[in-house]
Write an enzyme that holds these catalytic residues in place. Structure first.
Site: not given
Ligand code: G3P
Length: 214
Positions: A83
């Site tokens: 990533k």
């Molecule tokens: O895959 C991306 C994710 O981990 C981010 O999610 O909920 O932290 O915006 P969030």
């Protein structure tokens, strides 16, 4: 649509894998930091449970350092997806990784031009963060729709990995918008099969069956 778990928690990954519908896993430095385990050891253990793509993120910010990390991570297991951040240095690193057949997931994508550039540069996956766009009053799902159109216009092979999905409706909308993958926290994954009418209906069927059997 492929279903990925967005977690670095081994118990959650094992529980998800037991259902037989988890196609891959995504992690990020925030998720990994919660687990208190050496990064490469943890990612290696995830790859033993899940045979599909497992994203592991670099933590450096220059192209040279990112490529070094990418080469190192790619050695952990065959299904590792490196990533990379969607920055100028990240895209330079992407070009080098693509030339070396290291699979990549370009993360933190918030607008369609970023998605166009990373596809041109050879990303394996591109991750629009829908929930975080919704958080600031934008329509996160509109980005997936725009990406689908652009990728189809030019037959890019980069897969759209809808990320930052926060609730079951996000999963439905991502599938309708044509995302190739939806990655979700375990809490959302657990809700995929839930409906109260299913539970009530089954209870009634079984009660009627029992009655008829005396
Ligand atoms: O895959 C991306 C994710 O981990 C981010 O999610 O909920 O932290 O915006 P969030």
């Amino acid at each position: 649509m492929k279903i990925f778990l967005d977690t670095a928690n081994l118990e959650q990954i094992k529980a998800g894998a037991a259902l037989g519908i988890v196609d891959g896993v995504t992690t990020n430095p925030s998720l990994v930091s919660k687990e208190g385990m050496d990064f490469k050891t943890l990612v290696g253990k995830i790859c033993e449970i899940i045979s599909g793509p497992v994203s592991a993120e670099v933590v450096s910010t220059t192209c040279e350092e990112m490529v070094k990390e990418a080469r190192d991570l790619a050695k952990v297991a065959e299904n590792i997806i490196v990533k990379l951040p969607t920055t100028v240095e990240g895209v330079k690193a992407l070009k080098i990784c693509a030339a070396e057949a290291i699979k990549t997931n370009l993360t933190l994508v918030f607008q369609p031009l970023q998605a166009l550039v990373v596809a041109k540069a050879g990303a394996t996956f591109c991750s629009p963060f829908l929930g975080r766009l919704d958080d600031i009053g934008h329509d996160g799902m509109a980005l997936v729709e725009e990406m689908r159109l652009i990728y189809d216009n030019y037959a890019f092979s980069t897969q759209i990995l809808a990320a930052s999905l926060r609730h079951p409706l996000h999963v439905v909308q991502a599938a309708k918008a044509g995302a190739d993958v939806g990655t979700m926290p375990y809490s959302v994954f657990q809700q995929l099969l839930k409906h109260p009418l299913t539970d009530i209906g089954l209870e009634r069927f079984l009660a009627d069956w029992k009655k008829s059997q005396g």
